[in-house]
Design an enzyme around this catalytic site. Structure first.
Site, PDB file in Angstrom:
ATOM      1  N   ARG A 128      93.018 -30.396 -13.737  1.00  0.00           N
ATOM      2  CA  ARG A 128      93.250 -30.404 -12.284  1.00  0.00           C
ATOM      3  C   ARG A 128      94.176 -31.586 -11.974  1.00  0.00           C
ATOM      4  O   ARG A 128      93.788 -32.537 -11.314  1.00  0.00           O
ATOM      5  CB  ARG A 128      91.924 -30.552 -11.580  1.00  0.00           C
ATOM      6  CG  ARG A 128      91.232 -29.348 -10.977  1.00  0.00           C
ATOM      7  CD  ARG A 128      91.227 -28.065 -11.611  1.00  0.00           C
ATOM      8  NE  ARG A 128      91.166 -26.937 -10.682  1.00  0.00           N
ATOM      9  CZ  ARG A 128      90.108 -26.550  -9.985  1.00  0.00           C
ATOM     10  NH1 ARG A 128      89.002 -27.219 -10.048  1.00  0.00           N
ATOM     11  NH2 ARG A 128      90.155 -25.502  -9.188  1.00  0.00           N
ATOM     12  N   GLN A 133      99.304 -28.261 -11.430  1.00  0.00           N
ATOM     13  CA  GLN A 133      98.872 -27.624 -10.186  1.00  0.00           C
ATOM     14  C   GLN A 133      99.351 -26.172 -10.074  1.00  0.00           C
ATOM     15  O   GLN A 133      98.605 -25.312  -9.637  1.00  0.00           O
ATOM     16  CB  GLN A 133      99.408 -28.431  -9.004  1.00  0.00           C
ATOM     17  CG  GLN A 133      98.489 -28.411  -7.827  1.00  0.00           C
ATOM     18  CD  GLN A 133      98.765 -29.552  -6.863  1.00  0.00           C
ATOM     19  OE1 GLN A 133      99.789 -30.240  -6.969  1.00  0.00           O
ATOM     20  NE2 GLN A 133      97.873 -29.759  -5.932  1.00  0.00           N
ATOM     21  N   ASP A 136      97.185 -23.590 -11.988  1.00  0.00           N
ATOM     22  CA  ASP A 136      95.754 -23.654 -11.722  1.00  0.00           C
ATOM     23  C   ASP A 136      95.216 -22.324 -11.177  1.00  0.00           C
ATOM     24  O   ASP A 136      95.129 -22.104  -9.971  1.00  0.00           O
ATOM     25  CB  ASP A 136      95.511 -24.813 -10.735  1.00  0.00           C
ATOM     26  CG  ASP A 136      94.047 -25.058 -10.455  1.00  0.00           C
ATOM     27  OD1 ASP A 136      93.200 -24.302 -10.975  1.00  0.00           O
ATOM     28  OD2 ASP A 136      93.751 -26.003  -9.716  1.00  0.00           O
ATOM     29  N   SER A 139      92.071 -22.368  -8.812  1.00  0.00           N
ATOM     30  CA  SER A 139      92.352 -22.608  -7.393  1.00  0.00           C
ATOM     31  C   SER A 139      92.875 -21.339  -6.722  1.00  0.00           C
ATOM     32  O   SER A 139      92.494 -21.022  -5.599  1.00  0.00           O
ATOM     33  CB  SER A 139      93.383 -23.726  -7.218  1.00  0.00           C
ATOM     34  OG  SER A 139      92.793 -24.962  -7.490  1.00  0.00           O
ATOM     35  N   TYR A 235      85.211 -33.037 -10.079  1.00  0.00           N
ATOM     36  CA  TYR A 235      84.120 -32.070  -9.956  1.00  0.00           C
ATOM     37  C   TYR A 235      82.827 -32.768  -9.542  1.00  0.00           C
ATOM     38  O   TYR A 235      82.612 -33.933  -9.891  1.00  0.00           O
ATOM     39  CB  TYR A 235      83.882 -31.350 -11.285  1.00  0.00           C
ATOM     40  CG  TYR A 235      84.953 -30.355 -11.636  1.00  0.00           C
ATOM     41  CD1 TYR A 235      85.021 -29.129 -10.980  1.00  0.00           C
ATOM     42  CD2 TYR A 235      85.885 -30.618 -12.618  1.00  0.00           C
ATOM     43  CE1 TYR A 235      86.004 -28.204 -11.300  1.00  0.00           C
ATOM     44  CE2 TYR A 235      86.869 -29.701 -12.946  1.00  0.00           C
ATOM     45  CZ  TYR A 235      86.922 -28.494 -12.278  1.00  0.00           C
ATOM     46  OH  TYR A 235      87.890 -27.580 -12.588  1.00  0.00           O
TER      47      TYR A 235
HETATM   48  P1  NAD Z   1      83.943 -26.157  -7.561  1.00  0.00           P
HETATM   49  O1  NAD Z   1      84.162 -24.687  -7.479  1.00  0.00           O
HETATM   50  O2  NAD Z   1      83.649 -26.785  -8.883  1.00  0.00           O
HETATM   51  O3  NAD Z   1      82.708 -26.541  -6.595  1.00  0.00           O
HETATM   52  C1  NAD Z   1      82.702 -26.199  -5.233  1.00  0.00           C
HETATM   53  C2  NAD Z   1      82.206 -27.342  -4.401  1.00  0.00           C
HETATM   54  O4  NAD Z   1      80.774 -27.409  -4.464  1.00  0.00           O
HETATM   55  C3  NAD Z   1      82.715 -28.719  -4.811  1.00  0.00           C
HETATM   56  O5  NAD Z   1      83.407 -29.289  -3.731  1.00  0.00           O
HETATM   57  C4  NAD Z   1      81.438 -29.481  -5.139  1.00  0.00           C
HETATM   58  O6  NAD Z   1      81.506 -30.846  -4.767  1.00  0.00           O
HETATM   59  C5  NAD Z   1      80.418 -28.748  -4.293  1.00  0.00           C
HETATM   60  N1  NAD Z   1      79.014 -28.979  -4.688  1.00  0.00           N
HETATM   61  C6  NAD Z   1      78.449 -28.967  -5.927  1.00  0.00           C
HETATM   62  N2  NAD Z   1      77.124 -29.208  -5.864  1.00  0.00           N
HETATM   63  C7  NAD Z   1      76.827 -29.390  -4.548  1.00  0.00           C
HETATM   64  C8  NAD Z   1      75.645 -29.673  -3.839  1.00  0.00           C
HETATM   65  N3  NAD Z   1      74.464 -29.844  -4.465  1.00  0.00           N
HETATM   66  N4  NAD Z   1      75.727 -29.789  -2.498  1.00  0.00           N
HETATM   67  C9  NAD Z   1      76.891 -29.628  -1.855  1.00  0.00           C
HETATM   68  N5  NAD Z   1      78.057 -29.352  -2.459  1.00  0.00           N
HETATM   69  C10 NAD Z   1      78.035 -29.243  -3.795  1.00  0.00           C
HETATM   70  O7  NAD Z   1      85.122 -26.904  -6.857  1.00  0.00           O
HETATM   71  P2  NAD Z   1      86.681 -26.652  -7.013  1.00  0.00           P
HETATM   72  O8  NAD Z   1      87.175 -25.874  -5.896  1.00  0.00           O
HETATM   73  O9  NAD Z   1      86.916 -26.148  -8.404  1.00  0.00           O
HETATM   74  O10 NAD Z   1      87.239 -28.127  -6.886  1.00  0.00           O
HETATM   75  C11 NAD Z   1      86.748 -29.145  -7.769  1.00  0.00           C
HETATM   76  C12 NAD Z   1      87.562 -30.411  -7.650  1.00  0.00           C
HETATM   77  O11 NAD Z   1      88.858 -30.236  -8.178  1.00  0.00           O
HETATM   78  C13 NAD Z   1      87.750 -30.910  -6.236  1.00  0.00           C
HETATM   79  O12 NAD Z   1      87.694 -32.304  -6.274  1.00  0.00           O
HETATM   80  C14 NAD Z   1      89.134 -30.476  -5.891  1.00  0.00           C
HETATM   81  O13 NAD Z   1      89.725 -31.260  -4.885  1.00  0.00           O
HETATM   82  C15 NAD Z   1      89.794 -30.686  -7.216  1.00  0.00           C
HETATM   83  N6  NAD Z   1      91.020 -29.908  -7.366  1.00  0.00           N
HETATM   84  C16 NAD Z   1      92.159 -30.571  -7.753  1.00  0.00           C
HETATM   85  C17 NAD Z   1      93.323 -29.856  -7.932  1.00  0.00           C
HETATM   86  C18 NAD Z   1      94.575 -30.569  -8.384  1.00  0.00           C
HETATM   87  O14 NAD Z   1      94.664 -31.753  -8.248  1.00  0.00           O
HETATM   88  N7  NAD Z   1      95.519 -29.869  -8.965  1.00  0.00           N
HETATM   89  C19 NAD Z   1      93.345 -28.498  -7.729  1.00  0.00           C
HETATM   90  C20 NAD Z   1      92.169 -27.849  -7.330  1.00  0.00           C
HETATM   91  C21 NAD Z   1      91.009 -28.579  -7.174  1.00  0.00           C
END
Ligand code: NAD
Length: 391
Positions: A128, A133, A136, A139, A235
């Site tokens: 990530r 990006q 991904d 996403s 994460y």
């Molecule tokens: P994910 O699908 O892994 O999880 C979904 C959400 O559920 C997350 O925000 C997580 O914090 C939340 N969660 C988990 N347990 C929880 C709980 N007990 N209570 C409440 N919320 C809870 O998430 P994702 O969409 O794959 O994103 C994961 C991370 O990756 C994020 O920080 C996102 O910003 C980052 N990201 C970065 C990039 C990049 O830089 N290229 C791209 C996509 C995502």
């Protein structure tokens, strides 16, 4: 080099790995494409459109596997636990396989893929990072899921989303609660806001507060703090049961006041945490809707049944999986662009390069030369670490 696009075979799957529009870019990188006849039809891409962009359309799956150096799929064996195994005998040593492999799913399946001798890449393991990006796929698919979850809920909800002022009276807006604000959650917030709902959102990672607010939603702050809420990759980290119990206790009131709950909370490699108990469902107004996007990982609602819709205490609980496949035209378009970026990253001068010092290649490669080579996957299944020369 030849890139093959077999038709997806997971029941109900409508996406396709590559779309005609990306073929010119692949061609520029020295990659020709062969497509199984009908591969893109359900996503809205006819064979003739692939042919117009220079692809060869082959009559059957066997010929695609036989002629391609690189096979691209959406759900390949690993994530396709229903029909994916049938592809194994079609694969050959040193062929490259790219797709959703479910790398922390079944060791036995990964060993079978390794046993076929293919060099496989899991799009789920894409770092990530800013550099990766545009590759991904998680996403991209989460965007489709978050969008569609809001629409599915709207379809079932016996209320309007927006506030309406009419001659027959004023309709109050629906209250939508998003639990878990990753990519899917953010898209769900944006979609529900566009439809006029009042949106609240909660995540254990406090860093998302600003993103929630910038989309016009209210961020719910609970008086509990997660320990090291997120890991180095962004994460959520797993918390102990005492934390989850406290979370449920505090979140109950907000759930009871919501017409729609869309839950997306997951922790990599773990069963999804239960955030909505049966008791909390009982406290919701009849007619309310829960869309549990974590259903494939066990669900965030205690009553969720994976890939089923049930009604409990008058509340509809939707556990449908593979929602991205219900927006196949655009989900395929995003996925194809992710794969094109990845392929053009791997291929230099028309040849595929396995530069293991490159983070993107290193992190996503799961099997090579008959072995599972991905360090985190090996760790997950308690396999001994490989020595550097083997990786
Ligand atoms: P994910 O699908 O892994 O999880 C979904 C959400 O559920 C997350 O925000 C997580 O914090 C939340 N969660 C988990 N347990 C929880 C709980 N007990 N209570 C409440 N919320 C809870 O998430 P994702 O969409 O794959 O994103 C994961 C991370 O990756 C994020 O920080 C996102 O910003 C980052 N990201 C970065 C990039 C990049 O830089 N290229 C791209 C996509 C995502």
């Amino acid at each position: 080099m030849i890139v093959g696009v077999p038709k997806e075979t997971f029941p109900g799957e409508r996406r396709v790995a590559l779309i005609p529009a990306v073929l010119p870019n692949l061609k520029k990188a020295g990659l020709d494409v062969v497509v199984e006849a009908g591969a893109g039809v359900e996503a809205g891409y006819a064979d003739s459109q692939y042919a117009d962009k220079g692809a060869k359309v082959l009559p059957d799956r066997k010929s695609v596997f036989a002629s391609a150096d690189i096979i691209t799929q959406v759900l390949c064996y690993g994530s396709n636990n229903k029909t994916g195994k049938a592809d194994l005998p079609l694969m050959r040593r040193d062929q490259v396989l790219i797709g959703f492999l479910r790398p922390f799913g079944s060791l036995e399946v990964l060993q079978e893929i390794a046993g076929a001798g293919v060099t496989s890449f899991s799009v789920e393991l894409m770092p990530r990072t800013t550099r990766a990006q545009n590759m991904d796929a998680l996403s991209s698919m989460a965007t489709a899921c978050g969008y569609k979850a809001v629409l599915i809920a709207a379809d079932v909800l016996p209320r309007f989303y927006p506030m309406l002022t009419t001659a027959a009276g004023t309709i109050t807006p629906a209250r939508v609660l998003i639990l878990g604000v990753g990519v899917a959650g953010l898209q769900a917030i944006a979609t529900a806001r566009r439809l006029g709902a009042i949106v609240s959102a909660y995540d254990l990672r406090p860093v998302v507060k600003e993103q929630v607010q910038s989309l016009g939603a209210r961020f719910i702050e609970l008086p509990i703090e997660a320990k090291d809420a997120q890991d180095a990759r962004g994460y959520a980290t797993a918390q102990d049961e005492a934390f989850y119990a406290k979370q449920r206790e505090l979140i109950g009131r907000v759930v009871a006041e919501s017409d729609v709950v869309i839950s997306t909370a997951v922790v990599p490699g773990r069963k999804a945490p239960i955030l909505v108990t049966a008791e909390m469902v009982r406290g919701m107004q009849p007619g309310s809707v829960i869309v549990d996007l974590a259903a494939e990982r066990g669900g965030n609602c205690e009553l969720t049944r994976t890939d089923e819709t049930i009604v409990a205490h008058g509340v509809t609980i939707i556990g449908k999986i593979n929602l991205a496949s219900t927006v196949p035209y655009h989900a395929s378009s995003l996925y194809a662009r992710n794969l094109t970026a990845f392929l053009t990253h791997l291929v230099k001068d028309g040849k595929i390069q396995f530069d293991m010092s490159d983070e993107i290649t290193h992190d996503t490669m799961v099997t090579r030369g008959g072995e599972i080579v991905q360090a985190r996957v090996r760790e997950r299944f308690s396999l001994p670490a490989l020595v550097a020369a083997q990786v």
